[in-house]
Design an enzyme around this catalytic site. Structure first.
Site, PDB file in Angstrom:
ATOM      1  N   ASN A 142       0.855  -1.180   0.000  1.00 47.05           N
ATOM      2  CA  ASN A 142       0.000   0.000   0.000  1.00 47.05           C
ATOM      3  C   ASN A 142       0.894   1.233   0.000  1.00 47.05           C
ATOM      4  O   ASN A 142       1.416   1.636   1.038  1.00 47.05           O
ATOM      5  CB  ASN A 142      -0.929  -0.028   1.218  1.00 47.05           C
ATOM      6  N   CYS A 145      -2.252   5.079   0.520  1.00 45.55           N
ATOM      7  CA  CYS A 145      -3.282   5.442   1.505  1.00 45.55           C
ATOM      8  C   CYS A 145      -3.319   6.964   1.674  1.00 45.55           C
ATOM      9  O   CYS A 145      -2.313   7.573   2.046  1.00 45.55           O
ATOM     10  CB  CYS A 145      -3.010   4.784   2.859  1.00 45.55           C
TER      11      CYS A 145
HETATM   12  C1  LIG Z   1     -13.058   1.619   5.182  1.00 41.70           C
HETATM   13  C2  LIG Z   1     -11.952   1.401   4.190  1.00 41.70           C
HETATM   14  C3  LIG Z   1     -10.701   0.946   4.618  1.00 41.70           C
HETATM   15  C4  LIG Z   1      -9.665   0.726   3.697  1.00 41.70           C
HETATM   16  N1  LIG Z   1      -8.461   0.274   4.141  1.00 41.70           N
HETATM   17  C5  LIG Z   1      -7.463   0.017   3.236  1.00 41.70           C
HETATM   18  C6  LIG Z   1      -6.205  -0.508   3.670  1.00 41.70           C
HETATM   19  O1  LIG Z   1      -5.985  -0.785   4.864  1.00 41.70           O
HETATM   20  N2  LIG Z   1      -5.241  -0.710   2.726  1.00 41.70           N
HETATM   21  C7  LIG Z   1      -5.450  -0.427   1.388  1.00 41.70           C
HETATM   22  O2  LIG Z   1      -4.540  -0.628   0.562  1.00 41.70           O
HETATM   23  N3  LIG Z   1      -6.653   0.034   0.949  1.00 41.70           N
HETATM   24  C8  LIG Z   1      -7.650   0.273   1.844  1.00 41.70           C
HETATM   25  N4  LIG Z   1      -8.860   0.743   1.391  1.00 41.70           N
HETATM   26  C9  LIG Z   1      -9.069   0.987  -0.046  1.00 41.70           C
HETATM   27  C10 LIG Z   1      -9.830  -0.178  -0.706  1.00 41.70           C
HETATM   28  O3  LIG Z   1      -9.116  -1.381  -0.608  1.00 41.70           O
HETATM   29  C11 LIG Z   1     -10.121   0.135  -2.185  1.00 41.70           C
HETATM   30  O4  LIG Z   1      -8.906   0.333  -2.851  1.00 41.70           O
HETATM   31  C12 LIG Z   1     -10.967   1.379  -2.359  1.00 41.70           C
HETATM   32  O5  LIG Z   1     -11.969   1.459  -1.375  1.00 41.70           O
HETATM   33  C13 LIG Z   1     -11.631   1.442  -3.741  1.00 41.70           C
HETATM   34  O6  LIG Z   1     -12.456   0.327  -3.980  1.00 41.70           O
HETATM   35  P1  LIG Z   1     -14.046   0.341  -3.703  1.00 41.70           P
HETATM   36  O7  LIG Z   1     -14.600   1.542  -4.406  1.00 41.70           O
HETATM   37  O8  LIG Z   1     -14.538  -0.965  -4.247  1.00 41.70           O
HETATM   38  O9  LIG Z   1     -14.198   0.451  -2.241  1.00 41.70           O
HETATM   39  C14 LIG Z   1      -9.893   0.982   2.313  1.00 41.70           C
HETATM   40  C15 LIG Z   1     -11.153   1.425   1.884  1.00 41.70           C
HETATM   41  C16 LIG Z   1     -12.175   1.640   2.795  1.00 41.70           C
HETATM   42  C17 LIG Z   1     -13.525   2.113   2.293  1.00 41.70           C
END
Ligand SMILES: Cc1cc2nc3c(=O)[nH]c(=O)nc-3n(C[C@H](O)[C@H](O)[C@H](O)COP(=O)(O)O)c2cc1C
Length: 317
Positions: A142, A145
Site C-alpha cells: 500500500n 493510503c
Molecule cells: C473503510 C476502508 C478501509 C480501507 N483500508 C485500506 C487498507 O488498509 N489498505 C489499502 O490498501 N486500501 C484500503 N482501502 C481501499 C480499498 O481497498 C479500495 O482500494 C478502495 O476502497 C476502492 O475500492 P471500492 O470503491 O470498491 O471500495 C480501504 C477502503 C475503505 C472504504
C-alpha cells in the site's frame, strides 16, 4: 448508499461450488477465479469464512509494523455516490497479526495476500521479511493510503519511491508482490511502470481518491479532516486508469474502484484488468464479492464465453 456499521452475520445463500473455467497467474500465485476482496473492507477475511473460501482471494486489512489506533471519529461519511473514509490504517500491528491472525488465515481455502503499509522505506522489506516464512501467497504494497500523515500516498505519488520500495521488497521475497497505486495527482501509468521495472508481479489500480466533507458549520466532518473517496463514484476514474495502466505495462493489472456487480467487474476486465477487487460494496452487503463473481459467471455463460480471460482487454481489440 447505505453502509452497515456492523457486518451482518455471514448469510449469503449464493454458493459457487466450482472454481470457474480458468485460472490467472500473478507472480507465483494462481487465482482460480477473478474476484478478490479488497483491503480494509473485508477485515481479515475470517468473519465471513464461507464467502472468503469461494473467492479468488482476499487482500487483508493493511498491516503496519506498530499497532495503530487509526484516526479520530467520525471516520466514515456517506454521500449519494459512495463514501469517504478516514480510517487511517487502524490495525493490530505486525506482532499481533503474525501470532493471532495469520495462523487462522492459513486455514482459509482461497489465496491470501497481506496488504502492508510503511511510513519509512525500510518498513516495507522489514514487514515482508517478518511474514515471509509463513504460508502466505504474497503481499500488496500500500503506497497509496490518503489517510496518513507520513508515507502512504506520498510514496505512491513518486515513481522513484515506488521503484525503490518495490525493489527493496523484491529482494526480500520470492512471493507474489503487488503494488497498489494511487490516482491522486499522479499518472498511475508512470508509477505502474516504475513498479514493473523494480520487479512487481502486478499492480492494483486504484486506492481511494482524496475527498473532503463539511458539516453545516463549514467545518470538516471527518475526524481525520480529509478522507478517501470509494464506491460507485470512483468507478469511471478507476476504469480510465485501469485501461491506461494496462496499456503501459505487461504485468497483470488488478482493477479496483466502485465494483459492486458482475457488470462492473466485466467492465474492468474489458478495460484490461485480469482480476478485480470488491471493496465498499462489501460494507453494504458482505456477500457482494461472491455475488459479483456469480453475476460475472452468469454473464459469461449466457454469452457462451468459456473463460473470463477471453474478455480481458477487449476494449482495445
Ligand atoms: C473503510 C476502508 C478501509 C480501507 N483500508 C485500506 C487498507 O488498509 N489498505 C489499502 O490498501 N486500501 C484500503 N482501502 C481501499 C480499498 O481497498 C479500495 O482500494 C478502495 O476502497 C476502492 O475500492 P471500492 O470503491 O470498491 O471500495 C480501504 C477502503 C475503505 C472504504
Amino acid at each position: 448508499m447505505k453502509v452497515h456499521t456492523r457486518f451482518a452475520a455471514g448469510r449469503s445463500r449464493s454458493r459457487i461450488t466450482t472454481c470457474g473455467p480458468a485460472a490467472i497467474r500473478v507472480g507465483q500465485t494462481m487465482f482460480s477465479n477473478p474476484v478478490l476482496a479488497a483491503s480494509g473492507t473485508w477485515e481479515f477475511g475470517l468473519r465471513f469464512r464461507r464467502i472468503s473460501n469461494q473467492l479468488g482471494g482476499i487482500i487483508t486489512k493493511g498491516i503496519t509494523l506498530d499497532p495503530r489506533p487509526g484516526n479520530p471519529p467520525p471516520r466514515i461519511c456517506e454521500f449519494p455516490g459512495g463514501i469517504l473514509n478516514s480510517v487511517g490504517l487502524e490495525n493490530p500491528g505486525l506482532v499481533a497479526f503474525r501470532t493471532k491472525i495469520l495462523p487462522r488465515l492459513n486455514t482459509l481455502k482461497c489465496r491470501v495476500i497481506v496488504n502492508i503499509a510503511g511510513f519509512k522505506l525500510g518498513e516495507y522489506p522489514r514487514l515482508v521479511s517478518e511474514l515471509d516464512e509463513k504460508k502466505l501467497d504474497g503481499f500488496e504494497l500500500n503506497v497509496s493510503c490518503p489517510n496518513v500523515r507520513h508515507g502512504g500516498v506520498a510514496f505512491g505519488q513518486s515513481p522513484t519511491m515506488v521503484e525503490r520500495i518495490t525493489a527493496l521488497v523484491r529482494k526480500q521475497t520470492r512471493k507474489t508482490v503487488i503494488v497498489k497505486l494511487t490516482g491522486n495527482f499522479v499518472d498511475p501509468a508512470e508509477t505502474a511502470r516504475a513498479a514493473e521495472a523494480a520487479g512487481a508481479d502486478g499492480v492494483t489500480v486504484l486506492n481511494t481518491l482524496y475527498g473532503l466533507a463539511l458539516d453545516e458549520t463549514g467545518r470538516p466532518f471527518l475526524g481525520g479532516v480529509t478522507g478517501g473517496i470509494s464506491g460507485p463514484a470512483l468507478k469511471p476514474f478507476a476504469l480510465f486508469c485501469v485501461e491506461r495502466v494496462a496499456r503501459a505495462v505487461d504485468i497483470p493489472v488488478i482493477g479496483c474502484g466502485g465494483i459492486a456487480s458482475g457488470r462492473d467487474a466485466l467492465d474492468f476486465l474489458s478495460a484490461g484488468a485480469k482480476l478485480v477487487q470488491v471493496g465498499t460494496a462489501s460494507l453494504v452487503d458482505p456477500s457482494a464479492p461472491l455475488r459479483v463473481w456469480q453475476e460475472l459467471r452468469d454473464w459469461l455463460s449466457r454469452n457462451s464465453v468459456k473463460s473470463w480471460e477471453q474478455v480481458v482487454g477487449r476494449t482495445r481489440r
